[in-house]
Design an enzyme around this catalytic site. Structure first.
Site: not given
Ligand code: RB5
Length: 144
Positions: A7, A64-66, A97, A108, A132
């Site tokens: 994303d 994605c961000g996290t 595993h 991020r 496994h």
């Molecule tokens: C987008 O702002 C953010 O929410 C997405 O990239 C992600 O971190 C969601 O889990």
């Protein structure tokens, strides 16, 4: 062939990882997003995870961000074992595993150089099988 997607929160790291894959000579297909405009990570997770579940690609990378949202979404697709990794040991073990068929990263959260090491480890490691495999079978039984 690797399927890759992100994303907007993972867009920048994905650009760096694709360049890294180019340098390694690893073939991939980019399923988007293609700009930094805001998109919904479940749409990207679906675009990458469905062809992997269908056997069209062996492995994938989702960012994605996290890494959290996109891994949760990818794991809703039957046959997908998506692993969010923030360290090299987890990248190694998710292959050995868990036979993870998608690596998830947080754009991020994880710096570029560490992300490259995580990707390299994920791509190099193989599934250990044996006990496994029995556990993977039990995961898939949960999908029924
Ligand atoms: C987008 O702002 C953010 O929410 C997405 O990239 C992600 O971190 C969601 O889990």
């Amino acid at each position: 062939m690797i399927a890759i997607g992100s994303d907007h929160g993972g867009f920048e790291l994905k650009q760096h990882i694709m360049k890294h894959l180019d340098e390694l000579g690893v073939a991939y297909k980019d399923f988007g997003t293609y700009t930094e405009d805001s998109v919904d990570y479940p749409d990207i997770a679906k675009a990458v995870a469905e062809p992997i579940a269908a056997g069209e690609y062996e492995k994938g990378i989702l960012i994605c961000g996290t890494g959290i949202g996109i891994s949760i979404a990818a794991n809703k697709i039957h046959g997908i074992r998506a692993a969010l990794c923030c360290d090299v040991y987890s990248a190694k073990m998710c292959r050995q595993h868990n036979d993870a068929n998608i690596l998830c990263l947080g754009g991020r959260v994880t710096g570029r150089e560490l992300a490259f090491l995580i990707v390299d480890t994920y791509l190099d490691e193989t599934f250990a099988g044996d006990r496994h495999q029995n556990r993977i079978n039990k995961i898939h039984a949960l999908e029924k």
